[in-house]
Design a protein around this motif. Structure first.
Motif, PDB file in Angstrom:
ATOM      1  N   PRO A 152     -83.012  54.991  26.370  1.00  0.00           N
ATOM      2  CA  PRO A 152     -81.782  54.821  27.143  1.00  0.00           C
ATOM      3  C   PRO A 152     -80.780  53.955  26.374  1.00  0.00           C
ATOM      4  O   PRO A 152     -81.140  52.912  25.812  1.00  0.00           O
ATOM      5  CB  PRO A 152     -82.248  54.099  28.411  1.00  0.00           C
ATOM      6  CG  PRO A 152     -83.734  54.200  28.414  1.00  0.00           C
ATOM      7  CD  PRO A 152     -84.151  54.283  26.990  1.00  0.00           C
ATOM      8  N   VAL A 153     -79.540  54.421  26.338  1.00  0.00           N
ATOM      9  CA  VAL A 153     -78.433  53.632  25.779  1.00  0.00           C
ATOM     10  C   VAL A 153     -77.467  53.376  26.928  1.00  0.00           C
ATOM     11  O   VAL A 153     -76.835  54.310  27.431  1.00  0.00           O
ATOM     12  CB  VAL A 153     -77.732  54.372  24.625  1.00  0.00           C
ATOM     13  CG1 VAL A 153     -76.565  53.532  24.102  1.00  0.00           C
ATOM     14  CG2 VAL A 153     -78.713  54.703  23.512  1.00  0.00           C
ATOM     15  N   ASP A 154     -77.396  52.133  27.353  1.00  0.00           N
ATOM     16  CA  ASP A 154     -76.623  51.788  28.553  1.00  0.00           C
ATOM     17  C   ASP A 154     -77.023  52.678  29.733  1.00  0.00           C
ATOM     18  O   ASP A 154     -76.185  53.134  30.516  1.00  0.00           O
ATOM     19  CB  ASP A 154     -75.126  51.908  28.285  1.00  0.00           C
ATOM     20  CG  ASP A 154     -74.595  50.768  27.441  1.00  0.00           C
ATOM     21  OD1 ASP A 154     -75.322  49.775  27.260  1.00  0.00           O
ATOM     22  OD2 ASP A 154     -73.452  50.872  26.942  1.00  0.00           O
ATOM     23  N   GLY A 155     -78.324  52.950  29.818  1.00  0.00           N
ATOM     24  CA  GLY A 155     -78.852  53.693  30.952  1.00  0.00           C
ATOM     25  C   GLY A 155     -78.876  55.189  30.801  1.00  0.00           C
ATOM     26  O   GLY A 155     -79.431  55.883  31.676  1.00  0.00           O
ATOM     27  N   ARG A 156     -78.310  55.740  29.717  1.00  0.00           N
ATOM     28  CA  ARG A 156     -78.292  57.192  29.529  1.00  0.00           C
ATOM     29  C   ARG A 156     -79.167  57.566  28.338  1.00  0.00           C
ATOM     30  O   ARG A 156     -79.056  56.962  27.272  1.00  0.00           O
ATOM     31  CB  ARG A 156     -76.854  57.680  29.330  1.00  0.00           C
ATOM     32  CG  ARG A 156     -75.988  57.470  30.579  1.00  0.00           C
ATOM     33  CD  ARG A 156     -74.614  58.067  30.437  1.00  0.00           C
ATOM     34  NE  ARG A 156     -73.798  57.368  29.451  1.00  0.00           N
ATOM     35  CZ  ARG A 156     -72.490  57.579  29.291  1.00  0.00           C
ATOM     36  NH1 ARG A 156     -71.865  58.468  30.052  1.00  0.00           N
ATOM     37  NH2 ARG A 156     -71.809  56.912  28.388  1.00  0.00           N
TER      38      ARG A 156
END
Length: 381
Positions: free
Chosen positions: A256-260
């Motif tokens: 996940p990158v900032d939740g995505r």
């Protein structure tokens, strides 16, 4: 299974470093900077030179021109996304082999042939003529058309080859049948890569293996990313890009990158987590820089959504940007005003403009531009 999440700030810092913008190369090894980012977009030659100059100290356009036309350690051809690129000569055969595998079906589509007003028989005749008539002696576009018509006896090919923007030569470029030679005045020329480039070696690896390596290299410089991002960068269908990522199973991990969720090389995740950029680090990037070309559509941590139209303009133009700590903070241009050249900056907001340390970093970048062009540049904005 996903790895522990990353922040957009960490990803931006890692990409900044991996793309050669944190620690620049020197005059003796600047070609390594081009190799690391997998080539430089060269639709605008002056922008390609600046993209290299942004990653190397103490070089000027003449060094790049010498590498292209005298030393032949650099080559210019149509490559990823069907656009002009500068590629390290020794890496070019492998890159083109990977492209050939993924693009050959595209160039044989009836829709592509109909759009360009050509038949598959005519395209095969062009390739046959290039194999027979193009060598190490540079030929202008007009001379090349003459040679192909003489070889094939197809007079209709002359008009096809002289019209448009070279679209009919792109498949041959991906086949490794031609690249650019030194210009003759205002006229571009073409040569046969295997005759022109002393380090040309056909790769022993399969096209599938080369494409898999291209995906791995992409993630090592531009990741974490989605397979669609790789498809856009390489210029292939999302289904093919997805197949490449699947072939890397075991080497890549969802993170996940900032939740995505995105995909990263498993071996890079901890390095990404530890990445940082010294505060108030400023860089000037030109049109079509790899840093901006490669940006994922979801990378709000590098460029705020409301500012994207200021960078990604109409007709596919990508504007020069000022980077502050890896984020795009404004546009810039050089403007001739009477007898002097000015660096003009348009900030996206006032927060960066007001910092003295950012101003100092911008002045350093202006000095580098002045040295690159061997001229005086003053700063405005």
């Amino acid at each position: 299974m996903s790895a522990k999440g990353l922040t957009g700030e960490q990803v931006a810092a890692w990409r900044f470093e991996r793309q050669g913008l944190l620690r620049r190369k020197g005059k003796e090894d600047w070609l390594d900077a081009v190799r690391k980012i997998g080539g430089v977009h060269a639709q605008v030659m002056s922008a390609a030179e600046l993209a290299i100059g942004a990653r190397a100290d103490d070089i000027q356009p003449e060094h790049i021109q010498r590498a292209l036309w005298e030393e032949k350690t650099l080559a210019k051809t149509w490559a990823m996304r069907g656009t002009l690129h500068l590629l390290p000569s020794d890496a070019m055969p492998g890159m083109l082999s990977g492209l050939r595998e993924s693009m050959s079906a595209f160039y044989r589509r009836p829709s592509w042939l109909a759009h360009h007003g050509v038949t598959q028989e005519q395209m095969d005749a062009i390739s046959d003529g290039l194999r027979s008539r193009l060598g190490s002696e540079p030929l202008t576009r007009e001379q090349l058309a003459e040679e192909i018509v003489a070889h094939t006896g197809h007079e209709s090919l002359r008009e096809l080859l002289l019209s448009g923007w070279g679209a009919l030569l792109k498949p041959a470029a991906h086949e490794g049948l031609l690249c650019f030679g030194p210009s003759q005045g205002q006229n571009v020329t073409f040569v046969r890569p295997e005759s022109w480039l002393p380090k040309w070696r056909e790769p022993a690896e399969s096209a599938e293996a080369l494409l898999r390596e291209a995906g791995r290299h992409y993630l090592s410089v531009f990741g974490p990313a989605l397979y669609e991002d790789f498809g856009r960068w390489w210029g292939i269908d999302p289904s093919k890009a997805k197949k490449v990522f699947r072939s890397l199973e075991g080497d890549i991990v969802s993170v996940p990158v900032d939740g995505r969720e995105a995909w990263a090389l498993r071996s890079t995740v901890e390095d990404i987590r530890a990445a940082s950029i010294p505060d108030n680090t400023v860089r000037l990037l030109p049109h079509f820089d790899p840093y901006t070309v490669s940006l994922s559509h979801r990378s709000d941590y590098v460029l705020a959504e409301q500012h994207k139209p200021l960078v990604y303009r109409n007709q596919g133009w990508i504007y020069p940007v000022v980077l502050v700590n890896g984020r795009m903070a404004g546009n810039w241009e050089l403007e001739k005003n009477r007898n002097q050249i000015e660096l003009k900056v348009e900030w996206f907001d006032s927060s960066s403009k007001m910092k003295p340390a950012v101003r100092a970093g911008l002045e350093d970048e202006a000095a580098r531009l002045a040295a690159f062009y061997d001229t005086d540049i003053i700063m405005r904005g």
